[in-house]
Design a protein around this motif. Structure first.
Motif, mmCIF file in Angstrom:
data_model
loop_
_atom_site.group_PDB
_atom_site.id
_atom_site.type_symbol
_atom_site.label_atom_id
_atom_site.label_comp_id
_atom_site.label_asym_id
_atom_site.label_seq_id
_atom_site.Cartn_x
_atom_site.Cartn_y
_atom_site.Cartn_z
ATOM 1 N N GLN A 26 46.318 45.458 79.161
ATOM 2 C CA GLN A 26 46.007 44.428 78.179
ATOM 3 C C GLN A 26 45.133 44.995 77.055
ATOM 4 O OE1 GLN A 26 44.325 41.548 81.028
ATOM 5 N NE2 GLN A 26 45.919 40.107 80.408
ATOM 6 N N CYS A 27 44.112 45.752 77.442
ATOM 7 C CA CYS A 27 43.217 46.359 76.441
ATOM 8 C C CYS A 27 43.974 47.314 75.523
ATOM 9 C CB CYS A 27 42.079 47.093 77.140
ATOM 10 S SG CYS A 27 40.937 46.040 78.041
ATOM 11 N N LYS A 75 40.124 59.033 74.907
ATOM 12 C CA LYS A 75 40.798 57.740 75.013
ATOM 13 C C LYS A 75 40.803 57.001 73.677
ATOM 14 C CE LYS A 75 36.902 54.681 76.213
ATOM 15 N NZ LYS A 75 37.116 53.774 75.079
ATOM 16 N N ASP A 76 39.923 57.389 72.766
ATOM 17 C CA ASP A 76 39.724 56.623 71.537
ATOM 18 C C ASP A 76 40.530 57.123 70.340
ATOM 19 O OD1 ASP A 76 37.582 54.738 72.395
ATOM 20 O OD2 ASP A 76 36.508 56.601 72.776
ATOM 21 N N ASN A 311 30.829 56.780 73.806
ATOM 22 C CA ASN A 311 31.358 56.070 74.979
ATOM 23 C C ASN A 311 31.147 56.826 76.291
ATOM 24 O OD1 ASN A 311 32.321 53.875 73.429
ATOM 25 N ND2 ASN A 311 34.105 55.074 72.809
ATOM 26 N N LYS A 312 30.358 57.924 76.216
ATOM 27 C CA LYS A 312 29.892 58.638 77.407
ATOM 28 C C LYS A 312 31.015 59.232 78.260
ATOM 29 C CE LYS A 312 25.691 55.848 77.589
ATOM 30 N NZ LYS A 312 24.849 54.916 78.380
ATOM 31 N N TYR A 313 31.800 60.068 77.646
ATOM 32 C CA TYR A 313 32.758 60.895 78.376
ATOM 33 C C TYR A 313 32.906 62.210 77.619
ATOM 34 C CZ TYR A 313 36.243 59.312 74.925
ATOM 35 O OH TYR A 313 36.934 59.032 73.769
ATOM 36 N N LYS A 314 33.639 63.146 78.165
ATOM 37 C CA LYS A 314 33.747 64.473 77.565
ATOM 38 C C LYS A 314 35.173 64.754 77.107
ATOM 39 C CE LYS A 314 29.938 66.636 80.101
ATOM 40 N NZ LYS A 314 29.535 67.766 80.986
ATOM 41 N N VAL A 315 35.265 65.547 76.060
ATOM 42 C CA VAL A 315 36.570 66.018 75.588
ATOM 43 C C VAL A 315 36.596 67.540 75.666
ATOM 44 C CG1 VAL A 315 37.043 64.052 74.084
ATOM 45 C CG2 VAL A 315 35.778 66.005 73.184
ATOM 46 N N SER A 350 38.469 52.030 69.135
ATOM 47 C CA SER A 350 37.356 51.965 70.080
ATOM 48 C C SER A 350 36.764 50.562 70.152
ATOM 49 C CB SER A 350 36.272 52.974 69.685
ATOM 50 O OG SER A 350 35.189 52.938 70.568
ATOM 51 N N ILE A 351 36.553 49.952 68.983
ATOM 52 C CA ILE A 351 35.973 48.607 68.939
ATOM 53 C C ILE A 351 36.898 47.590 69.587
ATOM 54 C CG2 ILE A 351 35.258 46.747 67.382
ATOM 55 C CD1 ILE A 351 34.322 48.912 65.430
ATOM 56 N N SER A 352 38.204 47.832 69.472
ATOM 57 C CA SER A 352 39.182 46.901 70.047
ATOM 58 C C SER A 352 39.235 46.982 71.561
ATOM 59 C CB SER A 352 40.572 47.180 69.464
ATOM 60 O OG SER A 352 40.565 47.022 68.059
ATOM 61 N N GLY A 353 38.524 47.943 72.152
ATOM 62 C CA GLY A 353 38.429 48.026 73.603
ATOM 63 C C GLY A 353 39.518 48.834 74.264
ATOM 64 N N VAL A 354 40.067 49.838 73.565
ATOM 65 C CA VAL A 354 41.126 50.660 74.155
ATOM 66 C C VAL A 354 40.632 51.300 75.450
ATOM 67 C CG1 VAL A 354 40.525 52.776 72.919
ATOM 68 C CG2 VAL A 354 42.903 52.369 73.601
ATOM 69 N N ALA A 355 41.474 51.335 76.457
ATOM 70 C CA ALA A 355 41.076 51.842 77.771
ATOM 71 C C ALA A 355 41.544 53.260 78.017
ATOM 72 C CB ALA A 355 41.603 50.929 78.875
ATOM 73 N N THR A 356 42.734 53.607 77.517
ATOM 74 C CA THR A 356 43.324 54.928 77.735
ATOM 75 C C THR A 356 44.101 55.353 76.499
ATOM 76 O OG1 THR A 356 45.446 54.133 78.585
ATOM 77 C CG2 THR A 356 43.628 54.294 80.177
ATOM 78 N N PRO A 357 44.558 56.607 76.437
ATOM 79 C CA PRO A 357 45.391 57.040 75.310
ATOM 80 C C PRO A 357 46.723 56.295 75.212
ATOM 81 C CG PRO A 357 44.467 58.935 76.438
ATOM 82 C CD PRO A 357 44.166 57.745 77.300
ATOM 83 N N LEU A 358 47.068 55.478 76.205
ATOM 84 C CA LEU A 358 48.318 54.726 76.149
ATOM 85 C C LEU A 358 48.337 53.737 74.984
ATOM 86 C CD1 LEU A 358 51.027 54.344 77.690
ATOM 87 C CD2 LEU A 358 49.942 52.450 78.908
ATOM 88 N N GLY A 359 47.152 53.388 74.476
ATOM 89 C CA GLY A 359 47.109 52.518 73.312
ATOM 90 C C GLY A 359 47.884 53.093 72.145
ATOM 91 N N GLY A 360 47.900 54.418 72.023
ATOM 92 C CA GLY A 360 48.652 55.059 70.951
ATOM 93 C C GLY A 360 50.141 54.844 71.073
ATOM 94 N N VAL A 361 50.635 54.680 72.287
ATOM 95 C CA VAL A 361 52.071 54.424 72.486
ATOM 96 C C VAL A 361 52.452 53.083 71.867
ATOM 97 C CG1 VAL A 361 53.868 54.038 74.215
ATOM 98 C CG2 VAL A 361 52.170 55.855 74.546
ATOM 99 N N PHE A 362 51.604 52.071 72.023
ATOM 100 C CA PHE A 362 51.886 50.767 71.416
ATOM 101 C C PHE A 362 51.794 50.839 69.895
ATOM 102 C CE2 PHE A 362 50.249 49.626 75.692
ATOM 103 C CZ PHE A 362 51.414 49.034 76.175
#
Length: 587
Positions: A26-27, A75-76, A311-315, A350-362
């Motif tokens: 959903q996110c 993810k962002d 967002n406290k993760y590493k790349v 990021s502000i929209s609350g994306v959870a994973t890179p799958l947001g780019g697919v949409f």
């Protein structure tokens, strides 16, 4: 340098996909659609900026998202067309010839991919912040000035900045007043909606459901302002055209319908009856094959790291290079020109609350839908509206605030900034290369002229700040002579405070032996104080006597150096060492 063969770590999707949930879907769906509504109008505008038909800005807005979903470590971030990369394509490509743009994407992607596989991302560390900022500020001015003819309703303008401005103002009498009114109105509306998006009230929690819904609507309109402006201006132009009242606005014109064909990129072109071979295209591109991959990676990794910290993760920089390189390489098979990360769309993602890179697919799916369904309507988009979208995006890229910060921090760092800024207005590759050269010359000067503080009295204390290499030892020797041997009254003792000296080399060790000999020949005692263990070992191995290492005097008189700061002779380079951090703005 060996190629990394840990293939499991090269597919980050394997880490998050097993834990994927319905809530994550959903996110990602909401964020992906929101970003898609941004990238469609931006893509059309950036396609024109790149000197290509508008649809090419959408050709490179979907494949990168699909590739990054599998290989990306952030993810962002969202890959796609940006103002900077579009300008680079316009600079190194050929107007209305997609073969050059596709070749840039193909070879830039290949270079980035190889750099990622061999972990060569560290190369970008040689490009300091002032050079990056000088380039982006210069690019913003070039892009912004390039939109003036479109907003004024003019066409057929020269490619370079000065001739373009000269011809624009020479033909100001030919201005289309309808385009001017529409363009100015669009810029003002876009800026107003940008300010609405930053209103704190939109992000405050409210107990009333109706107010929350209203805030969401306002936020969505402000975030999708480009789509709103392009939609309404297109509707206006289409209505006027349908009712026989057309001809007022300069329109985009008919463009190729449908999706691009997925095929092996044609890396050759035609000029009349002659064929331009791949080698000839590469020769004409020249520095673009160096500048484009580097700037693309810098833009992308800076954005990825910024949002990873937030967002406290590493790349993984090497993985980002691989993802970006493969996105550009495979994108060439869809007639795409080079892509990179977009700051504005990543922020919205990021502000929209994306959870994973799958947001780019949409996001990519929405772009494909637009190409398949909406292309007949793209011909009615006013050129002034597209120019306003670009102008509103790049106007905030001129980083005038950084000049003040550099002036307050280290004035000499303005040299590479202004070298890059001024020369990029003439030629981008020349500006970046000369800016890097100016920064390297400053770095060498800091090494040759190390920072040294000296206090002259009966006991002369010399404090070395930072590491000392062979290029700076002669400077140290001459300054020690200046404050000891060449004085009218010779000091009794010279203490060399090495507490801040973190490293030396063989030449430095021999230089210290010379210092000891010269001082002792003039009946001046010399001691090394607070020497770090590994430095002391090197000096002992070089032949410095153990009795010359003593911390007692400074320990018994801890304020010896500080108490006389007002009387101190400061012997230092005007450029002290400081941490360099990468910074990039993109749109």
């Amino acid at each position: 340098m060996r190629c990394t063969l840990d293939w499991k770590s090269r597919f980050p999707i394997a880490k998050w996909l097993p834990n994927y949930t319905w809530h994550s879907l959903q996110c990602d769906l909401i964020a992906g659609i929101t970003v898609g509504l941004m990238v469609i109008p931006q893509g059309l505008a950036y396609g024109v900026l790149a000197g290509l038909p508008p649809q090419y800005g959408l050709y490179n807005a979907f494949m990168g998202s699909f590739i990054y979903c599998i290989l990306g470590s952030s993810k962002d971030i969202t890959l796609g067309p940006t103002a900077i990369m579009s300008l680079m394509v316009a600079t190194y490509g050929r107007e209305n010839d997609a073969h050059y743009a596709v070749a840039l994407s193909f070879f830039s992607g290949l270079i980035q991919l190889l750099m990622g596989l061999f972990s060569l991302g560290f190369i970008v560390r040689f490009i300091p912040i002032p050079v990056i900022s000088g380039f982006t500020s210069s690019a913003a001015i070039i892009i912004g000035c390039g939109q003036i003819p479109g907003i004024l309703g003019m066409s057929g303008m020269p490619k370079n900045l000065v001739p373009r401005l000269h011809k624009t103002f020479s033909n100001i009498i030919k201005t289309n007043h309808w385009d001017v009114i529409l363009g100015i109105a669009c810029v003002l509306l876009l800026e107003a909606l940008r300010r609405v998006n930053r209103m704190p009230v939109l992000y405050k929690r409210d107990s009333s459901q109706s107010k929350r819904i209203m805030k969401k609507i306002v936020w969505f309109v402000s975030v999708g302002r480009n789509a709103v402006i392009v939609f309404f201006t297109t509707f206006l132009a289409l209505t006027m055209e349908t009712h026989g009242d057309g001809g007022h606005f300069s329109l985009t014109g008919s463009i190729k319908k449908g999706l691009p064909t997925f095929e092996v990129p044609k890396l050759s072109s035609h000029d009349g009856n002659s064929t331009i071979t791949t080698m000839q295209i590469l020769t004409q591109i020249e520095g673009g094959l160096i500048v484009l991959p580097m700037i693309g990676f810098l833009e992308s990794i800076a954005i990825a790291k910024a949002f990873a910290r937030k967002n406290k993760y590493k790349v993984d920089p090497s993985q980002e290079l691989i993802a970006l390189g493969l996105a550009n390489f495979i994108g060439a098979f869809c007639s795409a020109y080079p892509v990179t990360g977009s700051f504005s769309r990543t922020a919205v993602n990021s502000i929209s609350g994306v959870a994973t890179p799958l947001g780019g697919v949409f996001t990519g799916g929405l772009v494909i839908l637009a190409l398949g369904v909406l292309t007949p309507f793209f011909q009615y988009i006013p050129q002034a509206a597209l120019g306003a979208v670009i102008l509103s995006s790049v106007i905030h890229m001129v980083d005038y605030k950084l000049v003040k910060k550099i002036w307050q921090t280290k004035k000499t760092d303005l040299l590479p900034f202004f070298v890059t800024f001024c020369l990029c207005l003439y030629d981008i590759a020349t500006g970046i290369m000369c800016g890097i050269l100016a920064a390297l010359l400053l770095l060498i000067y800091r090494l040759v002229v190390p920072r040294i503080d000296a206090r002259q009295q009966e006991v002369t204390v010399i404090k070395i700040n930072g590491g000392l290499t062979y290029v700076g030892i002669e400077y140290l020797i001459s300054k020690i002579e200046e404050v000891s041997i060449l004085c009218d009254v010779l000091p009794e003792v010279v203490i060399i405070d090495c507490s801040n000296m973190s490293e030396i080399d063989y030449t430095v060790s021999q230089g210290f032996l010379q210092i000891v000999t010269d001082l002792q020949d003039n009946d001046i005692k010399v001691y090394f104080s607070h020497v770090q263990h590994h430095v002391k070992s090197m000096l002992l191995d070089a032949g410095v006597e153990p009795l010359l290492f003593s911390d007692d005097y400074l320990d018994e008189h801890p304020n010896l150096f500080k108490s006389c700061e007002a009387e101190s002779v400061s012997i230092e380079s005007p450029c002290c060492d400081h941490e360099q951090r990468f910074w990039m703005t993109s749109v």
